[in-house]
Structures are given as C-alpha cells and as structure tokens.
Design an enzyme around this catalytic site. Structure first.
Site, PDB file in Angstrom:
ATOM      1  N   HIS A  57      36.290  45.884  48.276  1.00 38.82           N
ATOM      2  CA  HIS A  57      35.502  45.250  47.202  1.00 38.82           C
ATOM      3  C   HIS A  57      34.566  44.223  47.842  1.00 38.82           C
ATOM      4  O   HIS A  57      33.361  44.222  47.611  1.00 38.82           O
ATOM      5  CB  HIS A  57      36.459  44.607  46.211  1.00 38.82           C
ATOM      6  CG  HIS A  57      35.799  43.874  45.094  1.00 38.82           C
ATOM      7  ND1 HIS A  57      35.087  44.515  44.099  1.00 38.82           N
ATOM      8  CD2 HIS A  57      35.730  42.547  44.804  1.00 38.82           C
ATOM      9  CE1 HIS A  57      34.614  43.604  43.249  1.00 38.82           C
ATOM     10  NE2 HIS A  57      34.994  42.403  43.657  1.00 38.82           N
ATOM     11  N   ASP A  88      40.407  41.472  42.988  1.00 40.04           N
ATOM     12  CA  ASP A  88      39.635  42.622  42.507  1.00 40.04           C
ATOM     13  C   ASP A  88      39.836  43.859  43.386  1.00 40.04           C
ATOM     14  O   ASP A  88      38.958  44.717  43.462  1.00 40.04           O
ATOM     15  CB  ASP A  88      38.141  42.275  42.451  1.00 40.04           C
ATOM     16  CG  ASP A  88      37.819  41.324  41.304  1.00 40.04           C
ATOM     17  OD1 ASP A  88      38.737  40.979  40.532  1.00 40.04           O
ATOM     18  OD2 ASP A  88      36.645  40.933  41.183  1.00 40.04           O
ATOM     19  N   HIS A 116      38.662  36.154  46.994  1.00 37.98           N
ATOM     20  CA  HIS A 116      37.369  36.582  47.556  1.00 37.98           C
ATOM     21  C   HIS A 116      36.260  35.716  46.990  1.00 37.98           C
ATOM     22  O   HIS A 116      36.481  34.923  46.086  1.00 37.98           O
ATOM     23  CB  HIS A 116      37.128  38.081  47.330  1.00 37.98           C
ATOM     24  CG  HIS A 116      36.935  38.481  45.905  1.00 37.98           C
ATOM     25  ND1 HIS A 116      37.920  38.374  44.950  1.00 37.98           N
ATOM     26  CD2 HIS A 116      35.858  38.999  45.250  1.00 37.98           C
ATOM     27  CE1 HIS A 116      37.472  38.816  43.787  1.00 37.98           C
ATOM     28  NE2 HIS A 116      36.217  39.196  43.935  1.00 37.98           N
ATOM     29  N   HIS A 138      41.033  41.015  36.544  1.00 40.35           N
ATOM     30  CA  HIS A 138      40.291  41.319  35.309  1.00 40.35           C
ATOM     31  C   HIS A 138      41.136  42.093  34.316  1.00 40.35           C
ATOM     32  O   HIS A 138      42.027  42.857  34.699  1.00 40.35           O
ATOM     33  CB  HIS A 138      39.043  42.161  35.615  1.00 40.35           C
ATOM     34  CG  HIS A 138      37.965  41.408  36.329  1.00 40.35           C
ATOM     35  ND1 HIS A 138      36.994  40.688  35.672  1.00 40.35           N
ATOM     36  CD2 HIS A 138      37.719  41.232  37.645  1.00 40.35           C
ATOM     37  CE1 HIS A 138      36.179  40.120  36.550  1.00 40.35           C
ATOM     38  NE2 HIS A 138      36.600  40.433  37.758  1.00 40.35           N
ATOM     39  N   HIS A 179      33.415  36.084  45.241  1.00 41.70           N
ATOM     40  CA  HIS A 179      32.561  36.283  44.060  1.00 41.70           C
ATOM     41  C   HIS A 179      32.615  35.081  43.110  1.00 41.70           C
ATOM     42  O   HIS A 179      33.670  34.467  42.919  1.00 41.70           O
ATOM     43  CB  HIS A 179      32.967  37.561  43.321  1.00 41.70           C
ATOM     44  CG  HIS A 179      32.509  38.795  44.026  1.00 41.70           C
ATOM     45  ND1 HIS A 179      33.070  40.034  43.814  1.00 41.70           N
ATOM     46  CD2 HIS A 179      31.535  38.970  44.968  1.00 41.70           C
ATOM     47  CE1 HIS A 179      32.453  40.930  44.585  1.00 41.70           C
ATOM     48  NE2 HIS A 179      31.524  40.312  45.293  1.00 41.70           N
ATOM     49  N   ASP A 233      32.662  34.742  39.972  1.00 37.77           N
ATOM     50  CA  ASP A 233      33.596  34.737  38.843  1.00 37.77           C
ATOM     51  C   ASP A 233      35.044  34.521  39.296  1.00 37.77           C
ATOM     52  O   ASP A 233      35.980  34.596  38.496  1.00 37.77           O
ATOM     53  CB  ASP A 233      33.461  36.018  37.998  1.00 37.77           C
ATOM     54  CG  ASP A 233      33.780  37.278  38.765  1.00 37.77           C
ATOM     55  OD1 ASP A 233      33.532  37.325  39.994  1.00 37.77           O
ATOM     56  OD2 ASP A 233      34.293  38.234  38.147  1.00 37.77           O
ATOM     57  N   HIS A 234      35.231  34.240  40.584  1.00 39.14           N
ATOM     58  CA  HIS A 234      36.554  33.859  41.107  1.00 39.14           C
ATOM     59  C   HIS A 234      36.542  32.472  41.740  1.00 39.14           C
ATOM     60  O   HIS A 234      37.594  31.947  42.106  1.00 39.14           O
ATOM     61  CB  HIS A 234      37.051  34.898  42.123  1.00 39.14           C
ATOM     62  CG  HIS A 234      37.321  36.227  41.489  1.00 39.14           C
ATOM     63  ND1 HIS A 234      38.590  36.704  41.248  1.00 39.14           N
ATOM     64  CD2 HIS A 234      36.467  37.149  40.977  1.00 39.14           C
ATOM     65  CE1 HIS A 234      38.506  37.875  40.644  1.00 39.14           C
ATOM     66  NE2 HIS A 234      37.224  38.167  40.463  1.00 39.14           N
TER      67      HIS A 234
HETATM   68 ZN   LIG Z   1      34.908  40.453  42.671  1.00 40.30          ZN
END
Ligand SMILES: [Zn+2]
Length: 255
Positions: free
Chosen positions: A114, A133, A56, A171, A58, A60-61
């Site tokens: 998400h 996530d 996805h 995570h 985001h 942080d990915h």
């Molecule tokens: Zn995420």
C-alpha cells in the site's frame, strides 16, 4: 491484566482505535486520523494518551498527530522507512523491533505494498494485530507505492499469524468489500455466512471489526489467491499466487 481496546470512527470511514494497558495506565492510539474523535474517546474512557503507533504516512492516518502530541506529550512511533513524511516522530521501528505500550508488547511486521514503508503492530500475548491499510475485512489496501507481488507477500505474513489473532484495520470498507468478494469467490459458504453477519451488524449500526485471522483467511479472496479452485473460477488456473492476487486487485480497482 488483558489489554483493553476502544474502537470508533474518524473522518469519513477511517477507524480510530485506542489500546489500553490497565496495569500501567499506558494508552496508545493506533494511527491518528484526526484529533477530535480520539480526544473524545480518551475523555469517555478516562485513559491518558501515552503513545501513537503509526502504520504509514497517509494523511488520513497522521492528520491528528501534531495536535495530540501538543496536548498529551505522547510518544510517536513510526515506520523507519517513512519517518521523513510523518510529523513529530520520536521512535522509528523496523521488522522485528519490539514496541512497548506500558507492559503490552508488540512485534513490528513490515507489510509494504500500500505504501513502501507500511508496518503492522502485532501484540502476540494479547492476540491483537493492528494492520492499517494492508489488510481489511474481506479486502486489502490499494497497491499504491509497491507491487502486487510485494503486497501479496505482506498479506501472507499477516495470514500466518495465529488464527485467534484479532485484526483491527484502518477503514470500514467491509460491506463494499463483500459485494466485490462475492463476484470472485462464488461458491464459498464461509463468505456467504460472513455477508449475512456483516449485513446484520451494519443494520444495527455496529462496527464490522475486529475479525480473526482464522475467519478472514477462509473468506477474504485477497488471502485466497493461492487456493487452486479460486484461481480456476477467475480463469487463472495454475498461475502463481502473486499473479492471481494481482488480477483480483485489478478487478477490485475497476469494481
Ligand atoms: Zn493509506
């Protein structure tokens, strides 16, 4: 030959994971939170990065994608519905598409909630699923873009994978998730046993994943919203599973 994996931490609490096909030499990074730890894992293993499989959009990915692509000329595979918000995408995929990493083959499973375009990669022959996530060990992602009902259906799709499927999530939230889960599912010996096991892993500095779907569906309250006793315990006897799920998720947001 069986797939090999390498798991490591990125950023604050993101997991990085490499998937390697020993036969062809192909190696995929599942998401790319940041380049440096992924490059370090590649150096340690001697594997060469050929693909990045994005779950996805985001940051942080995806924060490491551009630097990794520049260095390794790897292919970037991403969900079709989020391709506009992910850098350097080469191939977009949807529900039911197949993705090859060398000779390892993944089915794409759409798991919106998400984010609206979130996908998971299920390597069925290797009994591995990379779920980003959507599902965490003893938890699930926040419902940021979708609805609780949408997220519940996505979780059920993952729950329906074979019990011996090993789950890699985005995570390391397991300890906090267990603290919360014990407030929801108060009479679950499987959850209590997992709490003890996870406490030991954390004390040893070891990762708490992967986990199997079979273990997770007995202990993760977010996968148990359709268990009648659990609904009774939280004062929602007889309510539809999606509503029970929404209530559990709302309580977690405030926990
Ligand atoms: Zn995420």
């Amino acid at each position: 030959m069986p797939a090999e994996t390498r798991l490591f931490l990125c950023l604050k609490d993101n997991y990085g994971v490499l998937l390697h096909d020993p036969e062809s030499g192909a190696t995929a990074s599942i998401d790319a939170p940041e380049a440096a730890p992924i490059e370090a894992a590649l150096a340690e293993t001697g594997w060469k990065l050929t693909d990045i499989l994005v779950t996805h959009h985001h940051a942080d990915h995806t924060g490491g994608i551009v630097a990794l692509k520049e260095k390794y000329k790897c292919r970037v595979v991403a969900p079709a519905a989020e391709a506009d918000t992910i850098p350097a995408v080469d191939l977009t995929v949807r529900e039911g598409d197949k993705v090859l990493v060398g000779k390892l083959s993944a089915n794409v499973i759409e798991t919106p909630g998400h984010t609206l375009g979130h996908i998971a990669y299920w390597f069925h022959a290797d009994k591995l699923a990379f779920v980003g996530d959507t599902l965490f060990s003893i938890g699930c992602g926040r419902v940021i873009e979708g609805t609780p009902g949408m997220m519940w259906r996505s979780l059920v799709k993952l729950r329906d994978l074979p019990n011996d499927t090993e789950i890699y999530c985005g995570h390391e939230y397991t300890a906090a998730n267990i603290k919360f889960a014990l407030t929801i599912d108060r009479n679950n010996p499987v959850l209590e046993a997992r709490a003890a096991q996870v406490g030991q892993l954390i004390a040893e500095g070891a990762p708490t994943i992967p986990v199997t779907i079979g273990d997770e569906k007995l202990a993760n309250p977010f996968l148990r919203a359709d268990v009648p006793d659990l609904a009774v315990d939280i004062g929602m006897a007889g309510k539809p599973a999606a509503q029970v799920f929404a209530e559990i998720r709302a309580r977690k947001n405030k926990f």
